[in-house]
Design a protein around this motif. Structure first.
Motif, PDB file in Angstrom:
ATOM      1  N   ASN A  11      21.245  11.179 -29.537  1.00 30.56           N
ATOM      2  CA  ASN A  11      20.972  11.987 -30.357  1.00 30.56           C
ATOM      3  C   ASN A  11      21.571  11.400 -31.960  1.00 30.56           C
ATOM      4  O   ASN A  11      22.638  10.943 -32.093  1.00 30.56           O
ATOM      5  N   LEU A  56       7.950  15.208 -24.544  1.00 29.13           N
ATOM      6  CA  LEU A  56       8.364  16.279 -23.510  1.00 29.13           C
ATOM      7  C   LEU A  56       9.880  16.202 -23.315  1.00 29.13           C
ATOM      8  O   LEU A  56      10.183  15.802 -22.212  1.00 29.13           O
ATOM      9  N   ASP A  73      23.909  11.675 -22.057  1.00 28.37           N
ATOM     10  CA  ASP A  73      22.723  10.783 -22.685  1.00 28.37           C
ATOM     11  C   ASP A  73      23.357  10.169 -24.120  1.00 28.37           C
ATOM     12  O   ASP A  73      22.865   9.260 -24.376  1.00 28.37           O
ATOM     13  N   GLY A  78      23.628  21.497 -23.057  1.00 25.62           N
ATOM     14  CA  GLY A  78      22.602  21.070 -21.945  1.00 25.62           C
ATOM     15  C   GLY A  78      23.318  20.638 -20.613  1.00 25.62           C
ATOM     16  O   GLY A  78      24.387  21.342 -20.195  1.00 25.62           O
ATOM     17  N   TYR A  79      22.945  19.750 -19.784  1.00 24.90           N
ATOM     18  CA  TYR A  79      23.555  19.325 -18.508  1.00 24.90           C
ATOM     19  C   TYR A  79      25.150  19.318 -18.766  1.00 24.90           C
ATOM     20  O   TYR A  79      25.859  19.985 -17.957  1.00 24.90           O
ATOM     21  N   LEU A  80      25.365  18.167 -19.447  1.00 25.24           N
ATOM     22  CA  LEU A  80      26.905  18.057 -19.423  1.00 25.24           C
ATOM     23  C   LEU A  80      27.529  19.123 -20.118  1.00 25.24           C
ATOM     24  O   LEU A  80      28.757  19.624 -19.844  1.00 25.24           O
ATOM     25  N   ASP A 119      24.930  25.046 -29.581  1.00 23.51           N
ATOM     26  CA  ASP A 119      23.652  24.494 -29.324  1.00 23.51           C
ATOM     27  C   ASP A 119      22.569  25.108 -29.852  1.00 23.51           C
ATOM     28  O   ASP A 119      22.733  26.474 -30.332  1.00 23.51           O
ATOM     29  N   PRO A 120      21.619  24.562 -30.488  1.00 29.02           N
ATOM     30  CA  PRO A 120      20.462  25.101 -31.315  1.00 29.02           C
ATOM     31  C   PRO A 120      19.725  26.189 -30.587  1.00 29.02           C
ATOM     32  O   PRO A 120      19.069  26.998 -30.755  1.00 29.02           O
ATOM     33  N   ASN A 125      20.661   9.720 -17.096  1.00 30.86           N
ATOM     34  CA  ASN A 125      20.090  10.655 -16.233  1.00 30.86           C
ATOM     35  C   ASN A 125      20.950  12.065 -15.929  1.00 30.86           C
ATOM     36  O   ASN A 125      22.321  11.995 -16.127  1.00 30.86           O
ATOM     37  N   ALA A 126      20.317  12.936 -15.249  1.00 31.07           N
ATOM     38  CA  ALA A 126      21.069  14.098 -14.838  1.00 31.07           C
ATOM     39  C   ALA A 126      22.019  13.861 -14.173  1.00 31.07           C
ATOM     40  O   ALA A 126      23.276  14.501 -13.811  1.00 31.07           O
ATOM     41  N   GLN A 127      21.624  12.937 -13.081  1.00 31.80           N
ATOM     42  CA  GLN A 127      22.502  12.527 -11.964  1.00 31.80           C
ATOM     43  C   GLN A 127      23.946  12.174 -12.426  1.00 31.80           C
ATOM     44  O   GLN A 127      24.967  12.790 -11.773  1.00 31.80           O
ATOM     45  N   GLY A 131      23.348  15.021 -25.917  1.00 30.26           N
ATOM     46  CA  GLY A 131      21.955  14.272 -25.337  1.00 30.26           C
ATOM     47  C   GLY A 131      21.302  13.396 -26.055  1.00 30.26           C
ATOM     48  O   GLY A 131      21.848  12.802 -26.858  1.00 30.26           O
ATOM     49  N   GLN A 188      15.619  19.689 -17.484  1.00 28.60           N
ATOM     50  CA  GLN A 188      14.550  18.610 -18.027  1.00 28.60           C
ATOM     51  C   GLN A 188      14.001  18.200 -16.971  1.00 28.60           C
ATOM     52  O   GLN A 188      12.422  17.916 -17.033  1.00 28.60           O
ATOM     53  N   VAL A 240      24.657  21.424 -34.694  1.00 32.20           N
ATOM     54  CA  VAL A 240      25.971  20.787 -35.434  1.00 32.20           C
ATOM     55  C   VAL A 240      25.221  19.442 -36.347  1.00 32.20           C
ATOM     56  O   VAL A 240      24.079  18.676 -35.816  1.00 32.20           O
TER      57      VAL A 240
END
Ligand SMILES: Cc1cc2nc3c(=O)[nH]c(=O)nc-3n(C[C@H](O)[C@H](O)[C@H](O)COP(=O)(O)OP(=O)(O)OC[C@H]3O[C@@H](n4cnc5c(N)ncnc54)[C@H](O)[C@@H]3O)c2cc1C
Length: 457
Positions: free
Chosen positions: A276, A136, A315, A19-21, A44-45, A334-336, A118, A52, A86
């Motif tokens: 997660n 979502l 996250d 994801g982002y990280l 990653d799946p 957050n993404a920030q 995440g 997002q 995983v």
């Protein structure tokens, strides 16, 4: 179970989650690793990273779904990208179990692990929730919501039974955080455009309901901005219920804590996230909220001190917020944060690989928040600077158009917005996406045409 061993000529850095990280950490590692210094493996799946913050706009029909995801293989040249989930992490023996979809699970060993899996929706044990509601967090959910909602409008336009029509056109969003507010605002905007195309429907046939358990929405902005958003949504006809819980939604009958009950065909759950759950199947130190505990240098740390070879942020981690902000002293999910933690994590991990003992501390002071509330509407807060309406909306688009990773995606997103500006938003639903074989099966099962004897000469 097969064990995929790494060639011990070079250590393996295993990134759990692209994801982002995960994506940005892997990119930073690949950029700075010496030749043959380490293998970077990302599991990653999905074969893509999902941006997002764009999910509400994808659901609202302002962004094409594929433009909001970033291909991992294309953007991680030189890394091993494994499409699989995983399911177990055994750090004591430094291996994980990977389940590729539709194939046998296998074990994958590593030297350094980056926990970047995440979060998932924090779904509460409310009767009917898991059967009737949708979250979502995934691009597929956003795609489904767009087509489902537009299809509801199309179906309702032909309904003669008032109750059925009301149910089809009642849309509930639970959760008044950023994601929930952006979602309900984008959807309301899209539905209004769609309804205008039907002579048998008016805006009064549609009901949007926002349910929030707290006494205010959007904790990311100040009180006055949040109060303005509530007023703004109410002016647009959204029923905003604060201090209210959804207690039950069995068979789509929504029961609220204020005593109100009504049927709604569409229930969206946007009431927060939790780390997660894959972390529970690990031997890594977790806090009471299921997050991996990390230091500000992003090394995992338990009660017995630093866990060598394990790194975490984003996250799924409890990272101290050295700026003094955050919730409970930790960085908010957050993404920030995720995008800024990634280069620090990569730098420190490289230092560890090279035997260094000095690590950089992650420090980031919250920049503020920008939210889109549908076309030409938004709200933002940057320190003391507050904006509402079209200016905030432009800031939202400018920031996220710039922030989505890769030039390719930035160009596609901006080009899509420009086309929508000229040609208008596309509010046409695609049908039967959940059952794409339906038409073919119907054709295969259809009766053959009656045989006619050829006319005799
Ligand atoms: C609707 C919405 C709007 C948002 N808007 C904003 C915003 O405006 N601003 C902002 O700063 N933040 C926003 N966020 C939050 C932001 O998107 C997240 O905080 C950010 O993506 C976290 O990055 P991450 O890398 O930790 O997790 P993610 O980006 O979620 O990445 C986790 C990755 O792990 C993968 N994964 C999951 N399980 C496994 C497993 N078992 N094995 C391997 N991989 C796995 C997932 O597929 C995913 O690719 C929003 C979130 C949502 C849902």
């Amino acid at each position: 179970m097969a064990l995929i061993r790494n060639s011990k000529l070079r250590p393996r850095v295993l990134v759990v989650g692209g994801g982002y990280l995960g994506l940005v950490t892997a990119q930073n590692l690949l950029k700075n690793l010496g030749r043959g210094e380490a293998t970077v493996t990302v599991v990653d799946p999905n074969p893509y990273m999902t941006y997002q913050p764009f999910l509400p706009e994808v659901a609202g029909g302002s962004i094409e779904p594929r433009h909001a995801v970033v291909s991992l293989r294309r953007n991680l040249k030189g890394a091993e990208v494994v499409t699989g989930k995983v399911t177990k992490i055994v750090h004591a023996d430094k291996y994980v179990v990977v389940e590729p979809e539709g194939d046998e699970p296998f074990e994958l060993d590593y030297d350094q692990i980056v926990l970047a899996a995440g979060s998932v929706p924090r779904a509460l044990p409310i009767p009917g929730l898991k059967e009737e509601a949708i979250g979502l967090k995934r691009i597929e959910e956003a795609v489904y919501l767009r087509d489902h909602i537009l299809d509801q409008v199309a179906k309702a336009s032909l309904m003669e039974n008032d109750e059925e029509r009301r149910k089809a056109l009642t849309f509930v969003n639970v959760g008044g955080g950023f994601a929930g507010i952006e979602t309900i605002a984008e959807l309301e905007d899209m539905v209004r455009s769609a309804v205008a195309q039907y002579e048998t429907l008016t805006e009064a046939d549609v009901r949007f309901v926002l349910v929030e358990a707290m006494s205010r929405i959007m904790p990311e902005v100040g009180e006055s901005q949040a109060a303005w958003v509530v007023e703004h949504l109410r002016e647009r006809g959204v029923d905003v219920y604060l201090d209210t819980f959804m207690q039950d939604c069995t068979d789509k009958l929504v029961k609220l804590s204020n005593g109100e009950e009504f049927y709604a065909d569409t229930i969206i759950w946007n009431a927060g996230v939790k780390a997660n759950p894959v972390l529970v199947d690990s031997d890594l130190p977790l806090d009471e909220r299921g997050r991996v505990t990390a230091r500000a240098d992003l090394r995992v740390e338990g009660e017995d001190g630093v866990v060598e070879g394990a790194w975490a942020a984003g996250d799924n981690a409890a990272v101290p917020d050295l700026s003094g902000g955050g919730v409970g002293g930790f960085c908010v999910p957050n993404a920030q944060h995720a995008v800024r933690q990634a280069p620090v994590l990569a730098q420190n991990l490289l230092a560890a690989l090279r035997g260094e003992t000095e690590f950089k501390q992650y420090f980031h002071k919250n920049l503020g928040a920008v939210a889109g509330l549908g076309l030409y509407k938004g709200v933002s807060q940057m320190g003391d600077f507050e904006a509402r309406g079209i200016l905030a909306w432009a800031m939202h688009r400018g920031y996220h158009g710039y922030a989505i990773p890769t030039i390719d995606r930035k160009v596609r997103v901006f080009a899509g917005w420009a086309l929508n500006f000229v040609l208008g938003r596309d509010v046409m639903p695609l049908k039967d996406l959940e059952v794409p074989f339906k038409a073919f099966v119907e054709a295969a099962e259809s009766k053959p045409a009656p045989r006619k004897e050829p006319a005799k000469a």
